[in-house]
Write a protein that holds these residues in place. Structure first.
Motif, PDB file in Angstrom:
ATOM      1  N   ASP A 270       9.515 -25.048 -54.047  1.00  0.00           N
ATOM      2  CA  ASP A 270      10.459 -25.221 -53.182  1.00  0.00           C
ATOM      3  C   ASP A 270      11.483 -26.491 -53.385  1.00  0.00           C
ATOM      4  O   ASP A 270      12.387 -26.657 -52.490  1.00  0.00           O
ATOM      5  N   LEU A 271      10.894 -27.316 -54.460  1.00  0.00           N
ATOM      6  CA  LEU A 271      11.546 -28.667 -54.512  1.00  0.00           C
ATOM      7  C   LEU A 271      13.059 -28.398 -54.870  1.00  0.00           C
ATOM      8  O   LEU A 271      13.943 -28.905 -54.328  1.00  0.00           O
ATOM      9  N   GLU A 272      13.495 -27.384 -55.838  1.00  0.00           N
ATOM     10  CA  GLU A 272      14.760 -27.408 -56.364  1.00  0.00           C
ATOM     11  C   GLU A 272      15.750 -26.866 -54.949  1.00  0.00           C
ATOM     12  O   GLU A 272      16.966 -27.519 -54.765  1.00  0.00           O
ATOM     13  N   LYS A 273      15.195 -26.282 -54.173  1.00  0.00           N
ATOM     14  CA  LYS A 273      16.022 -25.630 -52.916  1.00  0.00           C
ATOM     15  C   LYS A 273      16.124 -27.027 -52.131  1.00  0.00           C
ATOM     16  O   LYS A 273      17.166 -27.323 -51.537  1.00  0.00           O
ATOM     17  N   LEU A 274      15.167 -27.865 -51.992  1.00  0.00           N
ATOM     18  CA  LEU A 274      15.071 -28.957 -50.997  1.00  0.00           C
ATOM     19  C   LEU A 274      16.055 -29.906 -51.400  1.00  0.00           C
ATOM     20  O   LEU A 274      16.667 -30.753 -50.651  1.00  0.00           O
ATOM     21  N   LEU A 275      16.014 -30.082 -52.765  1.00  0.00           N
ATOM     22  CA  LEU A 275      16.991 -31.037 -53.449  1.00  0.00           C
ATOM     23  C   LEU A 275      18.577 -30.555 -53.560  1.00  0.00           C
ATOM     24  O   LEU A 275      19.330 -31.417 -53.685  1.00  0.00           O
ATOM     25  N   ASP A 276      18.457 -29.466 -53.484  1.00  0.00           N
ATOM     26  CA  ASP A 276      19.855 -28.531 -54.075  1.00  0.00           C
ATOM     27  C   ASP A 276      20.273 -29.060 -55.239  1.00  0.00           C
ATOM     28  O   ASP A 276      21.505 -29.025 -55.566  1.00  0.00           O
ATOM     29  N   ARG A 277      19.395 -29.072 -56.245  1.00  0.00           N
ATOM     30  CA  ARG A 277      19.564 -29.461 -57.782  1.00  0.00           C
ATOM     31  C   ARG A 277      18.233 -29.358 -58.581  1.00  0.00           C
ATOM     32  O   ARG A 277      17.234 -29.264 -57.954  1.00  0.00           O
ATOM     33  N   LYS A 278      18.260 -29.125 -59.774  1.00  0.00           N
ATOM     34  CA  LYS A 278      17.251 -29.096 -60.406  1.00  0.00           C
ATOM     35  C   LYS A 278      16.238 -30.303 -60.266  1.00  0.00           C
ATOM     36  O   LYS A 278      17.035 -31.399 -60.463  1.00  0.00           O
ATOM     37  N   PRO A 279      15.191 -30.436 -60.360  1.00  0.00           N
ATOM     38  CA  PRO A 279      14.088 -31.780 -60.440  1.00  0.00           C
ATOM     39  C   PRO A 279      14.412 -32.228 -61.741  1.00  0.00           C
ATOM     40  O   PRO A 279      14.712 -31.679 -62.835  1.00  0.00           O
TER      41      PRO A 279
END
Length: 292
Positions: A270-279
């Protein structure tokens, strides 16, 4: 946004990073509180207008006092592994009594929740805290954080460029994540709505083995970095002979075996969605550490 936010462990790496991101997002310092044990270590936070609240996980009354008037509480998992379970259960209980509306917790990614887990000594406090939060009737968000990219240099050792990688993780993979990315994601959740009663898979979008890590460092440094995965007993004995304290040997071997068993290998993030970018990728992290 007039929501009041309190971050525990605010002078530690994760807590401090999260507060920095909240400020960058335009959250007013007056709406941010920092829980610290030592006020002298929080002078920079106070200088930025952050409310400093002195409290200790072992002191229930101090927690109850600090949590008064707080809407969202970011409970950053403690570092006292021996007492962490009782400390964090203290915090959840105090949050409920103080009327905290939403509790967010930095838990961890796992598959095996039984005592047979090679990292049961670390896992049980997280599992108990997750359960206490879910049954508290407080709105919650649980971050199931994968292993930090930031711990890789510790696993690899100071002489990785001279001696290669010596770590008993076999061919196991993990979706290592940047602590900075995790803190940014936590700040994004704290400063927005729609995250109530959710668990987020805080994994990177790719999984990596230590062989792949060795190959990445080889490319970055133009040196041939070999990876050797010894038997756990041999590895433990090597560390013991090098004077490494027993608790660190237990931690290193536990994490190595957990990686070997695939505890941190994940195809969900879910990290990419929460950051609105690639980790941050493994390669970018390793370049930052090992490129000259």
């Amino acid at each position: 946004m007039n929501t009041t936010i309190l971050v525990t462990g605010a002078t530690g790496n994760f807590g401090k990073l999260t507060i920095d991101f909240l400020l960058k997002k335009g959250i007013a310092p007056a709406n941010i509180s920092a829980l610290v044990r030592n006020e002298n270590k929080a002078e920079d936070l106070a200088a930025n207008g952050i409310n400093i609240k002195v409290g200790d996980y072992d002191n229930y009354d101090s927690l109850l006092n600090a949590f008064q008037g707080i809407d969202k509480l970011l409970l950053v998992s403690g570092t006292d592994l021996t007492n962490r379970m009782s400390q964090q259960l203290n915090a959840v209980k105090a949050a409920k009594e103080a009327g905290v509306k939403h509790i967010l917790y930095t838990s961890f990614e796992r598959k095996n929740e039984t005592e047979t887990s090679p990292i049961a000594f670390l896992a049980q406090s997280h599992i108990a805290t997750d359960h206490a939060i879910k049954t508290s009737r407080i709105r919650y968000t649980i971050f199931r954080n994968n292993l930090y990219l930031d711990v890789l240099p510790m696993f690899l050792g100071e002489k990785v460029l001279e001696s290669g990688i010596y770590f008993p993780a076999g061919e196991g993979k993990a979706a290592y994540v940047s602590r900075t990315d995790l803190a940014e994601a936590a700040a994004n959740v704290l400063s927005s709505e729609g995250h109530e009663n959710k668990e987020y898979a805080m994994n990177n979008i790719e999984n990596y083995s230590f062989q792949e890590i060795a190959e990445a460092i080889s490319k970055i440094t133009s040196k041939e970095i070999k990876y050797f995965s010894p038997a756990t007993e041999e590895y433990s004995e090597t560390l013991k002979n090098a004077g490494v304290p027993g608790e660190y040997i237990e931690m290193f071997t536990g994490f190595a075996e957990a990686i070997k068993q695939g505890e941190f290998d994940s195809d969900k993030s879910d990290l990419e969605k929460l950051l609105d970018r690639k980790p941050t990728s493994l390669n970018d992290f390793l370049k930052n550490v090992y490129a000259k």
